[in-house]
Design a protein around this motif. Sequence first.
Motif, PDB file in Angstrom:
ATOM      1  N   ALA A  65      10.859   4.074   9.360  1.00  0.00           N
ATOM      2  CA  ALA A  65       9.623   4.497  10.236  1.00  0.00           C
ATOM      3  C   ALA A  65       8.577   3.698   9.180  1.00  0.00           C
ATOM      4  N   GLU A  66       8.177   4.727   7.612  1.00  0.00           N
ATOM      5  CA  GLU A  66       7.638   4.202   6.719  1.00  0.00           C
ATOM      6  C   GLU A  66       7.332   2.754   6.393  1.00  0.00           C
ATOM      7  N   GLY A  89      10.989  -8.671   0.590  1.00  0.00           N
ATOM      8  CA  GLY A  89      12.109  -7.107   0.248  1.00  0.00           C
ATOM      9  C   GLY A  89      11.879  -6.565   1.291  1.00  0.00           C
ATOM     10  N   THR A  90      12.341  -5.606   1.661  1.00  0.00           N
ATOM     11  CA  THR A  90      12.510  -4.921   3.374  1.00  0.00           C
ATOM     12  C   THR A  90      11.354  -4.902   4.081  1.00  0.00           C
ATOM     13  N   THR A  91      10.064  -4.311   3.339  1.00  0.00           N
ATOM     14  CA  THR A  91       8.930  -3.728   3.806  1.00  0.00           C
ATOM     15  C   THR A  91       8.023  -4.885   4.331  1.00  0.00           C
ATOM     16  N   THR A  92       7.961  -6.619   2.925  1.00  0.00           N
ATOM     17  CA  THR A  92       7.297  -7.786   3.701  1.00  0.00           C
ATOM     18  C   THR A  92       8.486  -8.283   4.728  1.00  0.00           C
ATOM     19  N   GLN A  93       9.493  -7.832   5.202  1.00  0.00           N
ATOM     20  CA  GLN A  93      10.317  -8.490   5.802  1.00  0.00           C
ATOM     21  C   GLN A  93       9.264  -8.092   7.167  1.00  0.00           C
ATOM     22  N   GLU A  94       8.949  -6.764   7.413  1.00  0.00           N
ATOM     23  CA  GLU A  94       8.604  -6.064   8.447  1.00  0.00           C
ATOM     24  C   GLU A  94       7.177  -6.681   8.365  1.00  0.00           C
ATOM     25  N   LEU A  95       6.488  -7.001   7.348  1.00  0.00           N
ATOM     26  CA  LEU A  95       5.225  -7.279   7.942  1.00  0.00           C
ATOM     27  C   LEU A  95       5.420  -9.453   8.434  1.00  0.00           C
ATOM     28  N   ALA A  96       6.098  -9.936   8.128  1.00  0.00           N
ATOM     29  CA  ALA A  96       6.428 -10.927   8.867  1.00  0.00           C
ATOM     30  C   ALA A  96       6.605 -10.721  10.127  1.00  0.00           C
ATOM     31  N   VAL A 192      -1.608  -7.175  -2.086  1.00  0.00           N
ATOM     32  CA  VAL A 192      -2.123  -6.169  -1.976  1.00  0.00           C
ATOM     33  C   VAL A 192       0.039  -5.584  -1.880  1.00  0.00           C
ATOM     34  N   VAL A 193      -0.594  -5.031  -2.410  1.00  0.00           N
ATOM     35  CA  VAL A 193       1.195  -3.892  -2.807  1.00  0.00           C
ATOM     36  C   VAL A 193       1.561  -3.311  -1.711  1.00  0.00           C
ATOM     37  N   LEU A 194       2.994  -3.737  -1.282  1.00  0.00           N
ATOM     38  CA  LEU A 194       3.533  -3.040  -0.219  1.00  0.00           C
ATOM     39  C   LEU A 194       4.185  -1.850  -0.455  1.00  0.00           C
ATOM     40  N   ALA A 195       4.282  -0.154  -0.604  1.00  0.00           N
ATOM     41  CA  ALA A 195       5.315   0.215  -1.234  1.00  0.00           C
ATOM     42  C   ALA A 195       5.099   1.571  -0.507  1.00  0.00           C
ATOM     43  N   ASP A 196       6.106   2.681   0.156  1.00  0.00           N
ATOM     44  CA  ASP A 196       6.119   3.877   0.935  1.00  0.00           C
ATOM     45  C   ASP A 196       5.957   4.825   0.094  1.00  0.00           C
ATOM     46  N   HIS A 197       5.819   5.940  -0.065  1.00  0.00           N
ATOM     47  CA  HIS A 197       5.655   7.176  -0.769  1.00  0.00           C
ATOM     48  C   HIS A 197       6.779   7.401  -1.759  1.00  0.00           C
ATOM     49  N   THR A 198       7.761   6.967  -1.603  1.00  0.00           N
ATOM     50  CA  THR A 198       9.501   7.151  -2.474  1.00  0.00           C
ATOM     51  C   THR A 198       9.058   6.274  -3.330  1.00  0.00           C
ATOM     52  N   LYS A 199       8.298   5.177  -3.880  1.00  0.00           N
ATOM     53  CA  LYS A 199       8.367   4.608  -5.293  1.00  0.00           C
ATOM     54  C   LYS A 199       7.307   4.590  -6.082  1.00  0.00           C
ATOM     55  N   LEU A 200       6.349   6.014  -5.344  1.00  0.00           N
ATOM     56  CA  LEU A 200       5.374   6.460  -5.647  1.00  0.00           C
ATOM     57  C   LEU A 200       5.442   7.055  -7.137  1.00  0.00           C
ATOM     58  N   GLY A 201       5.492   6.631  -8.727  1.00  0.00           N
ATOM     59  CA  GLY A 201       5.609   7.303  -9.759  1.00  0.00           C
ATOM     60  C   GLY A 201       7.354   7.210 -10.335  1.00  0.00           C
ATOM     61  N   SER A 202       7.671   6.471  -9.628  1.00  0.00           N
ATOM     62  CA  SER A 202       9.124   6.071 -10.704  1.00  0.00           C
ATOM     63  C   SER A 202       8.588   4.698 -10.728  1.00  0.00           C
ATOM     64  N   ASP A 203       9.475   4.387 -11.925  1.00  0.00           N
ATOM     65  CA  ASP A 203       9.382   3.468 -12.968  1.00  0.00           C
ATOM     66  C   ASP A 203      10.981   2.743 -13.100  1.00  0.00           C
ATOM     67  N   THR A 204      10.463   1.123 -13.273  1.00  0.00           N
ATOM     68  CA  THR A 204      12.230   0.327 -13.036  1.00  0.00           C
ATOM     69  C   THR A 204      11.759  -0.616 -13.915  1.00  0.00           C
ATOM     70  N   MET A 205      12.433  -1.311 -14.464  1.00  0.00           N
ATOM     71  CA  MET A 205      12.879  -1.807 -16.199  1.00  0.00           C
ATOM     72  C   MET A 205      11.271  -2.984 -16.261  1.00  0.00           C
ATOM     73  N   GLY A 252       4.153   1.843  15.526  1.00  0.00           N
ATOM     74  CA  GLY A 252       4.819   1.050  14.529  1.00  0.00           C
ATOM     75  C   GLY A 252       5.801  -0.321  15.741  1.00  0.00           C
ATOM     76  N   GLY A 253       5.944  -0.885  15.633  1.00  0.00           N
ATOM     77  CA  GLY A 253       7.104  -1.826  16.229  1.00  0.00           C
ATOM     78  C   GLY A 253       6.493  -3.038  16.326  1.00  0.00           C
ATOM     79  N   GLY A 254       5.523  -3.162  16.579  1.00  0.00           N
ATOM     80  CA  GLY A 254       4.655  -4.369  17.527  1.00  0.00           C
ATOM     81  C   GLY A 254       5.297  -5.159  16.131  1.00  0.00           C
ATOM     82  N   GLU A 255       4.397  -6.574  17.760  1.00  0.00           N
ATOM     83  CA  GLU A 255       5.148  -7.860  16.962  1.00  0.00           C
ATOM     84  C   GLU A 255       4.467  -8.660  16.715  1.00  0.00           C
ATOM     85  N   GLY A 256       3.061  -8.047  16.700  1.00  0.00           N
ATOM     86  CA  GLY A 256       1.507  -9.284  16.178  1.00  0.00           C
ATOM     87  C   GLY A 256       1.329  -8.344  15.704  1.00  0.00           C
ATOM     88  N   PRO A 257      -0.480  -9.423  14.758  1.00  0.00           N
ATOM     89  CA  PRO A 257      -1.101  -9.086  13.960  1.00  0.00           C
ATOM     90  C   PRO A 257      -1.913  -7.246  14.574  1.00  0.00           C
TER      91      PRO A 257
END
Length: 310
Positions: A65-66, A89-96, A192-205, A252-257
């Motif tokens: 949903a996010e 990424g899965t979020t960028t796939q939704e954007l596409a 432009v970074v697309l990131a849901d709130h669960t990624k905020l504050g997470s640091d990876t390698m 959510g769920g729209g197909e166009g811009p």
Amino acid sequence: MVRANGAVSLRELARVVQTSEVTVRRDVRALEAEGLLDRRHGGAVLPGGFTRESGFPQKSHLSTAEKTAIADLAAGLVGEGEAVVVGAGTTTQELARRLARVPGLTVVTNSLLVAQALAHANRVEVVMTGGTLRGSNYALVGSGAEQSLQGLRVSRAFLSGSGLTAERGLSTSNMLSASVDRALVQAAAEVVVLADHTKLGSDTMFQTVPTELITRLVTDEPPAHDERAATELQALADQGVEITVAGPDSEGGGEGPVQGHRPRREMPLPGQRRTHPGGGGPAGLGPQLRSASLAEGPGERARVADLRRR
């Protein structure tokens, strides 16, 4: 379930054990304290710290949903006739999926999933990088992908990742993916970074985009109890990142811009955004163009696009 699948969502856990997500979240927190799993992206994954990355099948079922709300808002940044790069990424796939109806759009991507989402869009041109296929996220990586991006220039790059902090910016768990993402950033005037709130504050390698190169973050509203995400949002805003937050009533769920207004919240910035060497923004675009991109109507968007072409 985590051992069998590598990752699992809180929603799925609650359904299987027939209890509330609140209860599941508390139990997952206790299991994390024992070192049995790590909490990630609205669910849980096998413990592994900086080095482990969930595969696409696991990611695609987390925070859906996010991701939909974020993609809806991000699509509103793209105007007719633009050229953009979209990372894996899965979020960028939704954007596409939402960019498929933007006339005259050119999308450069290293993601098979992004290309697939746009494959039947007859008014969108898709340009794919070369490279070696990385099966865990269906992305092309390696020197072939990076070399194919040399000399490219587009208006915006849309990227996701595994973690985002004000200190290090966007990061991911895979070295090859990080290297291609850095090449995508070099090709774009804005990031432009697309990131849901669960990624905020997470640091990876592996760092992909340092904070000072991020133009805008599109994210969702953190829960009231998530102090880490709220603190990180404010820290990012303090460093000049423009923050757009999808509210709980975002469609959510729209197909166009995105057409017209959608619920969103712009984070107040304490001061004017810093400029990059040589003018306002990575390609000399002033902050007035960036700040207008969500609010402008079709006529204003065409004017701004004309200014960019000049």
